[in-house]
Design a protein around this motif. Structure first.
Motif, PDB file in Angstrom:
ATOM      1  N   ALA A  47     -15.086   2.518  14.357  1.00 14.49           N
ATOM      2  CA  ALA A  47     -16.329   1.742  14.211  1.00 14.49           C
ATOM      3  C   ALA A  47     -16.328   0.575  15.191  1.00 14.49           C
ATOM      4  N   ALA A  48     -17.522   0.235  15.694  1.00 17.34           N
ATOM      5  CA  ALA A  48     -17.677  -0.971  16.527  1.00 17.34           C
ATOM      6  C   ALA A  48     -18.764  -1.842  15.894  1.00 17.34           C
ATOM      7  N   ASP A  49     -18.619  -3.167  16.041  1.00 13.08           N
ATOM      8  CA  ASP A  49     -19.488  -4.114  15.313  1.00 13.08           C
ATOM      9  C   ASP A  49     -20.899  -4.211  15.864  1.00 13.08           C
ATOM     10  N   ASN A  50     -21.071  -3.897  17.148  1.00 13.49           N
ATOM     11  CA  ASN A  50     -22.409  -4.053  17.756  1.00 13.49           C
ATOM     12  C   ASN A  50     -22.541  -3.095  18.934  1.00 13.49           C
ATOM     13  N   PRO A  51     -23.784  -2.914  19.438  1.00 15.26           N
ATOM     14  CA  PRO A  51     -23.986  -1.951  20.535  1.00 15.26           C
ATOM     15  C   PRO A  51     -23.178  -2.283  21.781  1.00 15.26           C
ATOM     16  N   ALA A  52     -23.048  -3.576  22.121  1.00 21.74           N
ATOM     17  CA  ALA A  52     -22.287  -3.942  23.325  1.00 21.74           C
ATOM     18  C   ALA A  52     -20.828  -3.519  23.182  1.00 21.74           C
ATOM     19  N   ALA A  53     -20.277  -3.692  21.980  1.00 20.08           N
ATOM     20  CA  ALA A  53     -18.868  -3.321  21.745  1.00 20.08           C
ATOM     21  C   ALA A  53     -18.678  -1.809  21.879  1.00 20.08           C
ATOM     22  N   VAL A  54     -19.685  -1.017  21.485  1.00 22.45           N
ATOM     23  CA  VAL A  54     -19.605   0.438  21.693  1.00 22.45           C
ATOM     24  C   VAL A  54     -19.603   0.711  23.197  1.00 22.45           C
ATOM     25  N   ALA A  55     -20.572   0.089  23.885  1.00 22.49           N
ATOM     26  CA  ALA A  55     -20.780   0.385  25.314  1.00 22.49           C
ATOM     27  C   ALA A  55     -19.521   0.148  26.147  1.00 22.49           C
ATOM     28  N   LYS A  56     -18.760  -0.889  25.772  1.00 18.61           N
ATOM     29  CA  LYS A  56     -17.590  -1.280  26.585  1.00 18.61           C
ATOM     30  C   LYS A  56     -16.477  -0.242  26.575  1.00 18.61           C
ATOM     31  N   GLN A  57     -16.452   0.647  25.568  1.00 15.58           N
ATOM     32  CA  GLN A  57     -15.269   1.508  25.427  1.00 15.58           C
ATOM     33  C   GLN A  57     -15.566   3.007  25.508  1.00 15.58           C
ATOM     34  N   VAL A  58     -16.760   3.396  26.021  1.00 12.14           N
ATOM     35  CA  VAL A  58     -17.070   4.834  26.016  1.00 12.14           C
ATOM     36  C   VAL A  58     -17.447   5.358  27.404  1.00 12.14           C
ATOM     37  N   ASP A  59     -17.373   6.701  27.555  1.00 14.45           N
ATOM     38  CA  ASP A  59     -17.789   7.362  28.799  1.00 14.45           C
ATOM     39  C   ASP A  59     -19.229   7.843  28.695  1.00 14.45           C
ATOM     40  N   ILE A  60     -19.624   8.187  27.462  1.00 19.85           N
ATOM     41  CA  ILE A  60     -20.989   8.676  27.199  1.00 19.85           C
ATOM     42  C   ILE A  60     -21.516   7.882  26.010  1.00 19.85           C
ATOM     43  N   LEU A  61     -22.734   7.354  26.116  1.00 18.62           N
ATOM     44  CA  LEU A  61     -23.309   6.585  25.005  1.00 18.62           C
ATOM     45  C   LEU A  61     -24.570   7.288  24.520  1.00 18.62           C
ATOM     46  N   ILE A  62     -24.559   7.740  23.253  1.00 16.73           N
ATOM     47  CA  ILE A  62     -25.719   8.426  22.671  1.00 16.73           C
ATOM     48  C   ILE A  62     -26.411   7.483  21.693  1.00 16.73           C
ATOM     49  N   THR A  63     -27.744   7.422  21.751  1.00 19.79           N
ATOM     50  CA  THR A  63     -28.514   6.668  20.750  1.00 19.79           C
ATOM     51  C   THR A  63     -29.451   7.630  20.021  1.00 19.79           C
ATOM     52  N   MET A  64     -29.600   7.418  18.696  1.00 23.80           N
ATOM     53  CA  MET A  64     -30.507   8.230  17.865  1.00 23.80           C
ATOM     54  C   MET A  64     -31.186   7.270  16.891  1.00 23.80           C
ATOM     55  N   LEU A  65     -32.161   6.521  17.423  1.00 26.20           N
ATOM     56  CA  LEU A  65     -32.794   5.408  16.701  1.00 26.20           C
ATOM     57  C   LEU A  65     -34.236   5.761  16.351  1.00 26.20           C
ATOM     58  N   PRO A  66     -34.861   5.017  15.408  1.00 27.45           N
ATOM     59  CA  PRO A  66     -36.187   5.440  14.938  1.00 27.45           C
ATOM     60  C   PRO A  66     -37.298   5.380  15.992  1.00 27.45           C
ATOM     61  N   ASP A  67     -37.440   4.251  16.692  1.00 36.26           N
ATOM     62  CA  ASP A  67     -38.683   4.053  17.448  1.00 36.26           C
ATOM     63  C   ASP A  67     -38.413   3.307  18.770  1.00 36.26           C
ATOM     64  N   THR A  68     -39.441   3.230  19.611  1.00 33.14           N
ATOM     65  CA  THR A  68     -39.309   2.604  20.929  1.00 33.14           C
ATOM     66  C   THR A  68     -38.749   1.172  20.859  1.00 33.14           C
ATOM     67  N   PRO A  69     -39.256   0.286  19.966  1.00 32.17           N
ATOM     68  CA  PRO A  69     -38.700  -1.078  19.929  1.00 32.17           C
ATOM     69  C   PRO A  69     -37.213  -1.108  19.558  1.00 32.17           C
ATOM     70  N   ASP A  70     -36.748  -0.121  18.771  1.00 28.11           N
ATOM     71  CA  ASP A  70     -35.325  -0.080  18.390  1.00 28.11           C
ATOM     72  C   ASP A  70     -34.460   0.256  19.613  1.00 28.11           C
ATOM     73  N   VAL A  71     -34.905   1.248  20.399  1.00 29.54           N
ATOM     74  CA  VAL A  71     -34.162   1.619  21.614  1.00 29.54           C
ATOM     75  C   VAL A  71     -34.184   0.461  22.604  1.00 29.54           C
ATOM     76  N   ASP A  72     -35.326  -0.187  22.713  1.00 30.13           N
ATOM     77  CA  ASP A  72     -35.472  -1.345  23.604  1.00 30.13           C
ATOM     78  C   ASP A  72     -34.458  -2.425  23.212  1.00 30.13           C
ATOM     79  N   GLN A  73     -34.424  -2.729  21.905  1.00 29.70           N
ATOM     80  CA  GLN A  73     -33.545  -3.813  21.433  1.00 29.70           C
ATOM     81  C   GLN A  73     -32.061  -3.476  21.641  1.00 29.70           C
TER      82      GLN A  73
END
Ligand code: NAP
Length: 293
Positions: A47-73
């Motif tokens: 588990a990672a505490d926030n999106p930035a913490a995920v981003a720092k440690q991966v080769d591929i980053l997948i998002t599966m979020l509800p709506d455009t403002p969520d992906v933007d944020q």
């Protein structure tokens, strides 16, 4: 195997992430609520505490979020995922969002030496669980080929549609057909019922002819059973038709049927039925024709 980050563990994301774990991928996960995170950690993810913490440690980053403002944020705004990517990382947004944000994500990724695909899906929660989703992809051929082994874990019908944003345009087109067809099925079955003909028999009769479709079969049956447990929530389908209408507006294209069905979904949301399955469109029609139905 490349390490995958997965943000957004809801109805779709949770089973998709579980399938990636089962296929052997090292997985780093993040979600707003913690229930699905705990389940994934128990299954072997980190588990990672926030999106930035995920981003720092991966080769591929997948998002599966509800709506455009969520992906933007998460990717561009305060979540700061893209700013924290390592060069060479591939971002795959599998949410259904606007083609415009898919293009903005692709351009922000390029600025930090990363790559991006928009890869929305069709096939619902069952497709997510069974790894049989249809995946519509926008982006470069190289990025698509890199992502293909991952897509093959998640889905079956996988198509590189075109450049950045093209996957989201394909998904909007898919949602236009599904939404307008649900309304057509609702009208046909209500026509039968109000003329004193058993709609279940009409449903059976039509299943062998030109009107046959998955939507007549599945959503028609839900209408006959008065069962509108989601499935796919009406408010999410309204969101998807709004995306289609906005993409059409930008090029001066009228989508009259889509506009009408979007407004009928708005009526469902206004009647606090936004969490009902999209087959609940039939309730609006029944209420219009007879308050006693
Ligand atoms: P969902 O059940 O609402 O899941 C979304 C998840 O994202 C939730 O777990 C939510 O957390 C999390 N989330 C939202 N904002 C977040 C943030 N800022 N940071 C971290 N996590 C965040 O939605 P879904 O049904 O899985 O749908 C996801 C996408 O797939 C949508 O774009 C939808 O249109 C599309 N889609 C859905 C289906 C379907 O049948 N459901 C089919 C095809 C495509 P919380 O638990 O805190 O809410």
């Amino acid at each position: 195997m490349e390490t995958i980050g997965f943000i957004g563990l809801g109805i779709m994301g949770r089973p998709m992430a579980l399938n990636l774990l089962k296929a052997g991928y090292p997985l780093v996960v993040h979600n707003r609520s913690q229930g699905a995170v705990k389940e994934l950690v128990n299954a072997g993810a980190t588990a990672a505490d926030n999106p930035a913490a995920v981003a720092k440690q991966v080769d591929i980053l997948i998002t599966m979020l509800p709506d455009t403002p969520d992906v933007d944020q998460v990717l561009l705004g305060s979540g700061q995922a893209i700013k924290n990517l390592r060069p060479g990382t591939l971002v795959i947004d599998m949410s259904t969002v606007s083609p415009a944000i898919a293009r903005r994500v692709a351009s922000a990724a390029r600025e930090v030496g990363a790559d991006a695909l928009d890869a929305p899906v069709s096939g619902g929660d069952v497709g997510a669980q069974e790894g049989t989703l249809s995946i519509m992809v926008g982006g470069s051929k190289e990025a698509f080929e890199r992502a293909l082994p991952i897509f093959k874990v998640l889905g079956k019908n996988i198509t590189l549609v075109g450049e950045a944003g093209a996957g989201q345009v394909a998904k909007a087109a898919n949602q236009v057909i599904v939404g307008v067809t649900i309304q057509a099925v609702a009208e046909a079955l209500t026509l039968a019922k109000r003329n004193g003909v058993d709609p279940a028999m009409v449903h059976q009769a039509l299943m062998g002819g030109f009107a046959q479709s998955k939507i007549l079969e599945i959503h028609g049956q839900r209408m006959l059973d008065n069962n509108h447990k989601p499935g796919f929530k009406s408010r999410l389908h309204r969101k998807d038709l709004s995306i289609a209408l906005e993409a059409a507006r930008e090029v001066g294209l009228p989508l009259p049927c889509t506009g009408m069905v979007r407004e009928l979904f708005s009526a469902l949301v206004g009647q606090e039925q936004g969490d009902a399955d999209h087959s609940a469109l039939v309730k609006i029609l029944e209420n219009l024709s007879s308050p006693n139905n």
